[in-house]
Design a protein around this motif. Structure first.
Motif, mmCIF file in Angstrom:
data_model
loop_
_atom_site.group_PDB
_atom_site.id
_atom_site.type_symbol
_atom_site.label_atom_id
_atom_site.label_comp_id
_atom_site.label_asym_id
_atom_site.label_seq_id
_atom_site.Cartn_x
_atom_site.Cartn_y
_atom_site.Cartn_z
ATOM 1 N N LEU A 1 0.852 -1.183 0.000
ATOM 2 C CA LEU A 1 0.000 0.000 0.000
ATOM 3 C C LEU A 1 0.888 1.233 0.000
ATOM 4 C CD1 LEU A 1 -3.071 0.464 0.147
ATOM 5 C CD2 LEU A 1 -2.880 0.450 2.630
ATOM 6 N N ARG A 2 0.951 1.916 -1.162
ATOM 7 C CA ARG A 2 1.942 2.985 -1.295
ATOM 8 C C ARG A 2 1.440 4.111 -2.189
ATOM 9 N NH1 ARG A 2 6.568 -1.007 -3.455
ATOM 10 N NH2 ARG A 2 4.690 -1.794 -4.421
ATOM 11 N N LEU A 3 2.010 5.280 -1.968
ATOM 12 C CA LEU A 3 1.963 6.360 -2.949
ATOM 13 C C LEU A 3 3.384 6.463 -3.484
ATOM 14 C CD1 LEU A 3 0.192 8.519 -4.298
ATOM 15 C CD2 LEU A 3 0.997 10.132 -2.555
ATOM 16 N N ARG A 4 3.578 6.040 -4.726
ATOM 17 C CA ARG A 4 4.909 5.940 -5.303
ATOM 18 C C ARG A 4 5.244 7.161 -6.136
ATOM 19 N NH1 ARG A 4 5.847 0.472 -8.426
ATOM 20 N NH2 ARG A 4 7.960 1.335 -8.412
ATOM 21 N N HIS A 5 6.445 7.672 -5.923
ATOM 22 C CA HIS A 5 6.931 8.798 -6.718
ATOM 23 C C HIS A 5 7.698 8.279 -7.925
ATOM 24 C CE1 HIS A 5 10.110 11.792 -7.787
ATOM 25 N NE2 HIS A 5 9.052 12.580 -7.788
ATOM 26 N N HIS A 6 7.475 8.893 -9.075
ATOM 27 C CA HIS A 6 8.210 8.579 -10.295
ATOM 28 C C HIS A 6 8.872 9.866 -10.787
ATOM 29 C CE1 HIS A 6 6.487 4.502 -10.943
ATOM 30 N NE2 HIS A 6 5.455 5.025 -10.313
ATOM 31 N N ALA A 7 10.175 9.811 -11.010
ATOM 32 C CA ALA A 7 10.894 11.000 -11.473
ATOM 33 C C ALA A 7 10.395 11.446 -12.844
ATOM 34 C CB ALA A 7 12.392 10.722 -11.510
ATOM 35 N N ASP A 8 10.109 10.495 -13.708
ATOM 36 C CA ASP A 8 9.551 10.811 -15.023
ATOM 37 C C ASP A 8 8.033 10.850 -14.927
ATOM 38 O OD1 ASP A 8 12.088 10.842 -16.207
ATOM 39 O OD2 ASP A 8 12.040 8.657 -16.462
ATOM 40 N N PRO A 9 7.376 11.621 -15.764
ATOM 41 C CA PRO A 9 5.913 11.689 -15.715
ATOM 42 C C PRO A 9 5.272 10.314 -15.860
ATOM 43 C CG PRO A 9 6.782 13.450 -17.085
ATOM 44 C CD PRO A 9 7.947 12.559 -16.745
ATOM 45 N N VAL A 10 4.222 10.092 -15.081
ATOM 46 C CA VAL A 10 3.546 8.808 -15.042
ATOM 47 C C VAL A 10 2.495 8.740 -16.147
ATOM 48 C CG1 VAL A 10 2.166 7.251 -13.613
ATOM 49 C CG2 VAL A 10 3.857 8.752 -12.549
ATOM 50 N N PRO A 11 2.515 7.695 -17.004
ATOM 51 C CA PRO A 11 1.451 7.550 -17.996
ATOM 52 C C PRO A 11 0.093 7.438 -17.301
ATOM 53 C CG PRO A 11 3.261 6.046 -18.453
ATOM 54 C CD PRO A 11 3.517 6.624 -17.101
ATOM 55 N N PRO A 12 -0.952 8.018 -17.873
ATOM 56 C CA PRO A 12 -2.246 8.012 -17.194
ATOM 57 C C PRO A 12 -2.929 6.655 -17.141
ATOM 58 C CG PRO A 12 -2.424 9.033 -19.362
ATOM 59 C CD PRO A 12 -0.976 8.812 -19.116
ATOM 60 N N LYS A 13 -2.619 5.759 -18.071
ATOM 61 C CA LYS A 13 -3.285 4.459 -18.102
ATOM 62 C C LYS A 13 -2.961 3.651 -16.858
ATOM 63 C CE LYS A 13 -3.758 0.294 -20.963
ATOM 64 N NZ LYS A 13 -3.283 -0.420 -22.167
ATOM 65 N N GLN A 14 -3.980 2.982 -16.306
ATOM 66 C CA GLN A 14 -3.789 2.188 -15.095
ATOM 67 C C GLN A 14 -2.665 1.173 -15.284
ATOM 68 O OE1 GLN A 14 -7.295 0.151 -13.679
ATOM 69 N NE2 GLN A 14 -6.096 -1.287 -12.463
ATOM 70 N N GLY A 15 -1.722 1.179 -14.328
ATOM 71 C CA GLY A 15 -0.626 0.215 -14.341
ATOM 72 C C GLY A 15 0.506 0.544 -15.283
#
Length: 301
Positions: free
Chosen positions: A71-85
């Motif tokens: 159970l997390r809120l994960r940070h991604h340095a690059d922008p996250v694609p909007p599609k689930q997963g």
């Protein structure tokens, strides 16, 4: 440094709590966590400018009630694609391409004992079947086998069943998953046939774990241990038995929410929170030499 200039913490918390209440495998805990996150938001605990810092703070709160490390809120340095997963899939594809498909090491030690390292993940089976089959087939003629999961952080339950299929002789019930979405259970079995050659279900088998071994890698160790097929050597693993999905809640943030839980047919439970307990406890750094010595002693006996 990533900032929340266009999206303040409140919408991130609102979307994260919505996902929790709709999808988390434990609905009552989801309600508790939603209340906690909204209370913390109102108190100003999330008034930070940095998305990475927000992810750290929210993750600590998400894991504070029942210790669920999925159970997390994960940070991604690059922008996250909007599609689930999509964010997670893109990251693990990079790992797949730089790890020989998740089998970076196959080695023959003295005495006919083979080592197959599976790391950093058990990748999706449509990617990993070929490299895993090659590695396990190569090791199939060894007198004993050590499967090294010390640096494996999880992956695909179907890949767990695929690997187990090389280490057993008969089709075997490995695990059962309960899914919240439709309240159904789904059994996982080893395969009746495999590409290549099986190591089989009778020769000595050892599995190495560390305190970083997580999720599906824990399932692989736990399933084989509960079946009495393998001796687990090393450290207690991290303790995450809940498969999860990821949803984009901000251009650089992904909420991962467990949507199911594992029930082992032998133990009736799983490794959530407790980790896989090694049969032969030792420091992870010493586990390979320890397993090799155990294998040699068994072969000589």
């Amino acid at each position: 440094m990533t900032t929340l200039t266009k999206l303040q913490p409140a919408p991130v918390i609102d979307e994260t709590t919505r996902l929790l209440t709709e999808h988390y495998v434990f609905p009552e805990t989801a309600e508790q966590l939603a209340d906690l996150l909204h209370r913390r938001l109102a108190e100003g605990a999330y008034d930070v400018d940095d998305a990475e810092e927000l992810a750290r703070l929210v993750t600590a709160d998400l894991q504070s009630v029942n210790g669920d490390r999925h159970l997390r809120l994960r940070h991604h340095a690059d922008p996250v694609p909007p599609k689930q997963g999509a964010a997670n899939l893109a990251a693990i594809r990079r790992d797949f391409d730089t790890s020989l498909g998740g089998a970076p090491r196959v080695e023959l030690l003295d005495g006919g004992v083979a080592v197959v390292e599976l790391a950093p993940m058990l990748f999706p089976l449509e990617w990993a079947a070929e490299p895993l089959s090659a590695a396990l087939t190569l090791a199939s003629h060894a007198q004993a086998l050590i499967v090294d999961l010390r640096a494996n952080r999880g992956g695909d339950p179907d890949t767990v069943a695929f690997v187990c299929s090389y280490l057993l002789d008969e089709r075997t019930h490995l695990n059962t998953m309960y899914w919240r979405a439709d309240e159904r259970t789904e059994q996982s079995w080893s395969l009746p046939h495999v590409p290549g050659t099986r190591f089989g279900g009778t020769k000595p088998l050892y599995v190495l774990t560390s305190d970083s071994t997580f999720s599906a890698a824990e399932e692989l160790a736990y399933d084989l241990q509960q079946l009495g097929r393998a001796v687990v050597v090393g450290e207690r693993s991290r303790g995450g038995a809940h498969p999860c999905e990821g949803w984009t809640v901000h251009p650089h943030l992904e909420a991962t929410v467990p949507i199911g839980r594992a029930v082992n047919p032998a133990s009736g439970t799983n490794w959530e929170g407790t980790g896989v307990q090694p049969d032969v406890p030792c420091a992870a750094a010493d586990s390979l030499s320890r397993a090799h010595a155990l294998a040699l002693a068994r072969l000589e006996g």
